[in-house]
Write a protein that holds these residues in place. Structure first.
Motif, PDB file in Angstrom:
ATOM      1  N   ASP A   1      -1.897  32.037  22.317  1.00 40.62           N
ATOM      2  CA  ASP A   1      -1.213  31.379  21.206  1.00 40.62           C
ATOM      3  C   ASP A   1      -1.560  29.899  21.105  1.00 40.62           C
ATOM      4  OD1 ASP A   1       0.564  33.185  19.660  1.00 40.62           O
ATOM      5  OD2 ASP A   1       1.231  33.732  21.659  1.00 40.62           O
TER       6      ASP A   1
ATOM      7  N   ASP B   1       3.921  28.070  18.656  1.00 46.16           N
ATOM      8  CA  ASP B   1       2.914  28.544  19.610  1.00 46.16           C
ATOM      9  C   ASP B   1       3.119  27.942  21.002  1.00 46.16           C
ATOM     10  OD1 ASP B   1       1.406  30.413  18.183  1.00 46.16           O
ATOM     11  OD2 ASP B   1       0.286  28.835  17.155  1.00 46.16           O
TER      12      ASP B   1
ATOM     13  N   ASP C   1       4.159  34.945  19.512  1.00 45.30           N
ATOM     14  CA  ASP C   1       5.042  34.751  18.351  1.00 45.30           C
ATOM     15  C   ASP C   1       4.475  35.509  17.158  1.00 45.30           C
ATOM     16  OD1 ASP C   1       2.916  32.958  18.073  1.00 45.30           O
ATOM     17  OD2 ASP C   1       4.131  31.421  17.112  1.00 45.30           O
TER      18      ASP C   1
HETATM   19 CO    CO Z   1       1.112  32.313  17.768  1.00 47.22          CO
END
Ligand code: CO
Length: 319
Positions: A22, A62, A196
């Motif tokens: 991320d 993130d 996420d």
């Molecule tokens: Co992300």
């Protein structure tokens, strides 16, 4: 196409070893790593302050997905000339979320553009020994999602004039919410993996987690949390373009994906703005995570579990 880009083999670039990481994770010492992320997009709501808040919460997410703490941020802005009042409202909305994150805004850059774009670059810190990533989900783990789905469908309905900003209030409040408290709860409990949910939708991000962890994610269609009106708007055909791109790219990852009704795919593939965390954790830790989330004023829904096979794929069941 992107695989034609030059890569760097710096041993301190820890995120290079994490598929679909991320954020960029750069080791400074054995106990400390820099985490860096950047995101920006065009307005999803009409109110400039809320747009600023949502863009900032989304950009900070993130860092939270890997269990990091944001330290500093910079504004990335494209804005039409002559609309300074809106620009100030947008930037103050973003700054409000940066302050709530406990981070410091250190600068930024603005260019003139006919269509507004706004986001942040974020620098944070994480202890590499404690960081969470897309790698590590294990068979038997449960899957918890911390925000409802459907922001892409609702934003499309708003743009089409089918829904008003007032009717979108629950989704706007959700998009404005930082993933900070959810991230802190997951660190306290100790989890296997996390990512996420943003532009690729639950479908895409779950597929990435499945591939990175080399497991199968089994998603319970009946357990997916949705913002109000999402089903109705999807039934009216208010599906964002990104949803079809997500299907094209990720449907092959879904076992029997071609047999799934369109209504289910509308929800699974819906691109999310500032979506929640998708957390994989041991079954016996679920109750502790849910109660910590609740105590923090957050929410969590158990939306499936992890199986060993077929590795790197998704299956859907109706619980
Ligand atoms: Co992300």
């Amino acid at each position: 196409m992107l695989c034609q880009l030059r890569t760097f083999d710096d041993p301190n670039l820890l995120s290079a070893a994490i598929p679909f990481a991320d954020a960029g994770i750069y080791r400074l010492s054995d106990e400390l790593a820099l985490v860096q992320s950047v995101d920006f997009f065009t307005p999803v709501v009409d109110d400039p302050a809320d747009y600023g808040r949502i863009a900032a919460a989304n950009a900070l997410s993130d860092i939270y997905a890997i269990g990091g703490k944001p330290l500093t941020t910079m504004n990335l802005v494209a804005f039409p000339a002559g609309r300074e009042a809106e620009l100030v409202l947008m930037l103050n909305g973003g700054a409000e979320k940066v302050a709530e994150a406990g981070a410091t805004m250190v600068g930024g850059h603005t260019i003139e553009d006919a269509e507004p774009k706004y986001g942040l670059s974020v620098t944070g810190l994480v202890d590499p020994r404690k960081m969470v990533s897309t790698v590590g989900a294990r068979p038997g783990d449960r899957l918890v999602l911390t925000k409802p789905l459907g922001t892409g469908i609702l934003a499309t309905a708003l743009k089409g004039g089918v829904l008003t900003t007032e009717e979108l209030a629950p989704a706007i409040a959700g998009m404005i919410r930082l993933n900070r408290l959810a991230s802190e709860a997951m660190l306290e409990v100790g989890v296997s993996a996390c990512t996420d949910i943003t532009g690729f939708g639950l479908l895409g991000h779950a597929a990435e987690l499945a591939e990175a962890s080399q497991v199968c994610l089994q998603l319970d269609l009946g357990a997916l949390p949705l913002y109000p009106q999402v089903r109705e708007m999807a039934a009216c055909g208010l599906i964002p373009k990104g949803s079809y791109k997500n299907r094209e790219f990720y449907l092959p990852k879904l076992v029997d994906g071609d047999k799934l009704p369109a209504e289910a795919l509308d929800l699974l593939a819906d691109p999310q703005t500032s979506g929640g965390l998708l957390i994989a954790l041991a079954a016996e830790k679920v109750a502790a995570l849910l109660s910590k989330l609740q105590a923090a004023g957050e929410q969590g829904w158990v939306i499936g579990e992890v199986a060993a096979a077929p590795a790197g794929r998704l299956t859907i069941f109706q619980g």
